[in-house]
Design a protein around this motif. Structure first.
Motif, PDB file in Angstrom:
ATOM      1  N   UNK A 124       0.852  -1.183   0.000  1.00 43.28           N
ATOM      2  CA  UNK A 124       0.000   0.000   0.000  1.00 43.28           C
ATOM      3  C   UNK A 124       0.894   1.241   0.000  1.00 43.28           C
ATOM      4  N   UNK A 125       0.413   2.299  -0.630  1.00 45.01           N
ATOM      5  CA  UNK A 125       1.093   3.587  -0.544  1.00 45.01           C
ATOM      6  C   UNK A 125       0.024   4.659  -0.410  1.00 45.01           C
ATOM      7  N   UNK A 126       0.438   5.839  -0.024  1.00 42.08           N
ATOM      8  CA  UNK A 126      -0.488   6.937   0.240  1.00 42.08           C
ATOM      9  C   UNK A 126      -0.140   8.115  -0.655  1.00 42.08           C
ATOM     10  N   UNK A 128      -3.377  -2.665  -4.681  1.00 42.23           N
ATOM     11  CA  UNK A 128      -3.215  -3.464  -5.887  1.00 42.23           C
ATOM     12  C   UNK A 128      -1.798  -3.270  -6.418  1.00 42.23           C
ATOM     13  N   UNK A 129      -1.573  -3.652  -7.629  1.00 42.49           N
ATOM     14  CA  UNK A 129      -0.269  -3.447  -8.263  1.00 42.49           C
ATOM     15  C   UNK A 129      -0.414  -2.241  -9.184  1.00 42.49           C
ATOM     16  N   UNK A 130      -0.735  -1.095  -8.578  1.00 43.21           N
ATOM     17  CA  UNK A 130      -1.137   0.074  -9.358  1.00 43.21           C
ATOM     18  C   UNK A 130      -0.041   1.111  -9.547  1.00 43.21           C
ATOM     19  N   UNK A 131       1.187   0.829  -9.125  1.00 40.88           N
ATOM     20  CA  UNK A 131       2.277   1.791  -9.246  1.00 40.88           C
ATOM     21  C   UNK A 131       3.297   1.298 -10.268  1.00 40.88           C
ATOM     22  N   UNK A 165      11.187   5.803 -14.334  1.00 39.53           N
ATOM     23  CA  UNK A 165      12.634   5.981 -14.263  1.00 39.53           C
ATOM     24  C   UNK A 165      12.960   6.472 -12.851  1.00 39.53           C
ATOM     25  N   UNK A 166      14.165   6.878 -12.615  1.00 34.45           N
ATOM     26  CA  UNK A 166      14.598   7.215 -11.253  1.00 34.45           C
ATOM     27  C   UNK A 166      14.011   8.528 -10.728  1.00 34.45           C
ATOM     28  N   UNK A 167      13.324   9.256 -11.575  1.00 31.53           N
ATOM     29  CA  UNK A 167      12.686  10.507 -11.150  1.00 31.53           C
ATOM     30  C   UNK A 167      11.222  10.607 -11.574  1.00 31.53           C
ATOM     31  N   UNK A 168      10.665   9.487 -12.035  1.00 37.63           N
ATOM     32  CA  UNK A 168       9.280   9.511 -12.511  1.00 37.63           C
ATOM     33  C   UNK A 168       8.572   8.224 -12.117  1.00 37.63           C
ATOM     34  N   UNK A 169       7.409   8.375 -11.506  1.00 39.35           N
ATOM     35  CA  UNK A 169       6.545   7.237 -11.177  1.00 39.35           C
ATOM     36  C   UNK A 169       5.139   7.581 -11.649  1.00 39.35           C
ATOM     37  N   UNK A 170       4.307   6.574 -11.762  1.00 37.37           N
ATOM     38  CA  UNK A 170       2.915   6.787 -12.139  1.00 37.37           C
ATOM     39  C   UNK A 170       2.071   5.747 -11.429  1.00 37.37           C
ATOM     40  N   UNK A 171       0.810   6.069 -11.236  1.00 39.22           N
ATOM     41  CA  UNK A 171      -0.097   5.055 -10.705  1.00 39.22           C
ATOM     42  C   UNK A 171      -1.433   5.126 -11.416  1.00 39.22           C
ATOM     43  N   UNK A 172      -2.055   3.952 -11.507  1.00 36.99           N
ATOM     44  CA  UNK A 172      -3.390   3.854 -12.081  1.00 36.99           C
ATOM     45  C   UNK A 172      -4.376   4.232 -10.984  1.00 36.99           C
ATOM     46  N   UNK A 173      -5.131   5.285 -11.227  1.00 31.94           N
ATOM     47  CA  UNK A 173      -6.163   5.719 -10.279  1.00 31.94           C
ATOM     48  C   UNK A 173      -7.424   4.933 -10.612  1.00 31.94           C
ATOM     49  N   UNK A 174      -7.679   3.917  -9.814  1.00 33.17           N
ATOM     50  CA  UNK A 174      -8.787   3.008 -10.107  1.00 33.17           C
ATOM     51  C   UNK A 174     -10.145   3.591  -9.743  1.00 33.17           C
ATOM     52  N   UNK A 175     -10.149   4.671  -9.006  1.00 30.71           N
ATOM     53  CA  UNK A 175     -11.404   5.317  -8.648  1.00 30.71           C
ATOM     54  C   UNK A 175     -11.586   5.373  -7.157  1.00 30.71           C
ATOM     55  N   UNK A 235      -8.212  -6.560  -1.126  1.00 33.55           N
ATOM     56  CA  UNK A 235      -9.672  -6.545  -1.133  1.00 33.55           C
ATOM     57  C   UNK A 235     -10.086  -6.510  -2.607  1.00 33.55           C
ATOM     58  N   UNK A 236     -11.121  -7.235  -2.955  1.00 33.39           N
ATOM     59  CA  UNK A 236     -11.489  -7.294  -4.374  1.00 33.39           C
ATOM     60  C   UNK A 236     -12.706  -6.439  -4.730  1.00 33.39           C
ATOM     61  N   UNK A 237     -13.269  -5.723  -3.763  1.00 32.12           N
ATOM     62  CA  UNK A 237     -14.500  -4.970  -4.025  1.00 32.12           C
ATOM     63  C   UNK A 237     -14.350  -3.938  -5.149  1.00 32.12           C
ATOM     64  N   UNK A 238     -13.273  -3.166  -5.140  1.00 32.63           N
ATOM     65  CA  UNK A 238     -13.116  -2.123  -6.152  1.00 32.63           C
ATOM     66  C   UNK A 238     -13.013  -2.734  -7.546  1.00 32.63           C
ATOM     67  N   UNK A 239     -12.200  -3.749  -7.699  1.00 36.94           N
ATOM     68  CA  UNK A 239     -12.066  -4.372  -9.022  1.00 36.94           C
ATOM     69  C   UNK A 239     -13.367  -5.024  -9.465  1.00 36.94           C
TER      70      UNK A 239
END
Length: 186
Positions: free
Chosen positions: A21-23, A42-45, A49-59, A146-150
Motif C-alpha cells: 500500500x502507498x499513500x 493493488x499493483x497500481x504503481x 525511471x529514477x525521477x518519474x513514477x505513475x499510478x493507475x487511479x482506479x477510482x 480486497x477485491x471490491x473495487x475491481x
C-alpha cells in the motif's frame, strides 16, 4: 535518522516494490481548502525511471487528487514498511493527471497491463526523495487484496461506468474541477 536522495536508487526502488500500500497526499492552493490523503493498493504503481513514477487511479468516492493536481501540481507519495526494518519513504514532486476520457490516457494505461479500466493515470515527476525512521509505525500482516473495487469496476458496462465516474467526480469537495466531460475538454 532521515536522508535526502537525489533520485530513486536500486535500494529505494526495491523497497517501493515490496510495499502493498502507498499513500497519495495533495492540497489545494486555498488555505481553507481540504488536504487529501488517499491509500492506494493493488499493483497500481509503475516506476518509469529514477525521477518519474505513475499510478493507475482506479477510482474512489472523491476526486481530490485529480482536482488538486490540475490546480497546482503538488503531490507527495508515502510508502511505509509494515514488515521488516522500519522505514518511511516520501516522493515529493509535481503531478499530471490524465483522465480516462482525455488524450494520452490509452498510452499511459500501457504501464498497467493488469487493469482494463482506470479513472485516470497520475504521473509524478519526483524532485525530492526522503526517508525517515518510522519507529512509530506498527507491524501489520498482509492477508491479501480486497477485491471490491475491481469487482465494482469490472461488473459495470463501460458506458455505465464512465457516466458514473463523470457524474460523481465532476467537482472536488472544495469545488475545484475534477473529471471533465469530453465535450468540455475542447
Amino acid at each position: 535518522m532521515s536522508q535526502i536522495y537525489e533520485q530513486l536508487d536500486d535500494k529505494l526502488i526495491d523497497f517501493i516494490r515490496r510495499q502493498k500500500v502507498f499513500f497519495v497526499a495533495t492540497a489545494p492552493l486555498s488555505a481553507s481548502g481540504s488536504v487529501n490523503m488517499s491509500p492506494k493498493g493493488y499493483d497500481s504503481l509503475a516506476i518509469i525511471d529514477r525521477r518519474t513514477v505513475a499510478y493507475a487511479d482506479l477510482g474512489g468516492s472523491g476526486i481530490e487528487t485529480h482536482a488538486h493536481i490540475r490546480e497546482n501540481g503538488r503531490v507527495t507519495l508515502m510508502f511505509c514498511a509494515f514488515e521488516g526494518p522500519a522505514n518511511i519513504l516520501r516522493l515529493y514532486g509535481r503531478g499530471q493527471a490524465v483522465a480516462f476520457n482525455e488524450p494520452g490516457f490509452a498510452e499511459q494505461m500501457k504501464l498497467f497491463p493488469s487493469f482494463e479500466r482506470a479513472r485516470g493515470v497520475v504521473t509524478i515527476h519526483v524532485d525530492r526523495v526522503a526517508d525517515s525512521c518510522a519507529w512509530g509505525v506498527p507491524y501489520f500482516d498482509y492477508r491479501g487484496e480486497r477485491d471490491q473495487l475491481r469487482r465494482w469496476v469490472d461488473a459495470k458496462p463501460h458506458d455505465e461506468w464512465a457516466e458514473r465516474r463523470l457524474s460523481s467526480n465532476g467537482l472536488s469537495i472544495d469545488g475545484l474541477p475534477g473529471l471533465l466531460r469530453h465535450e468540455d475538454n475542447g
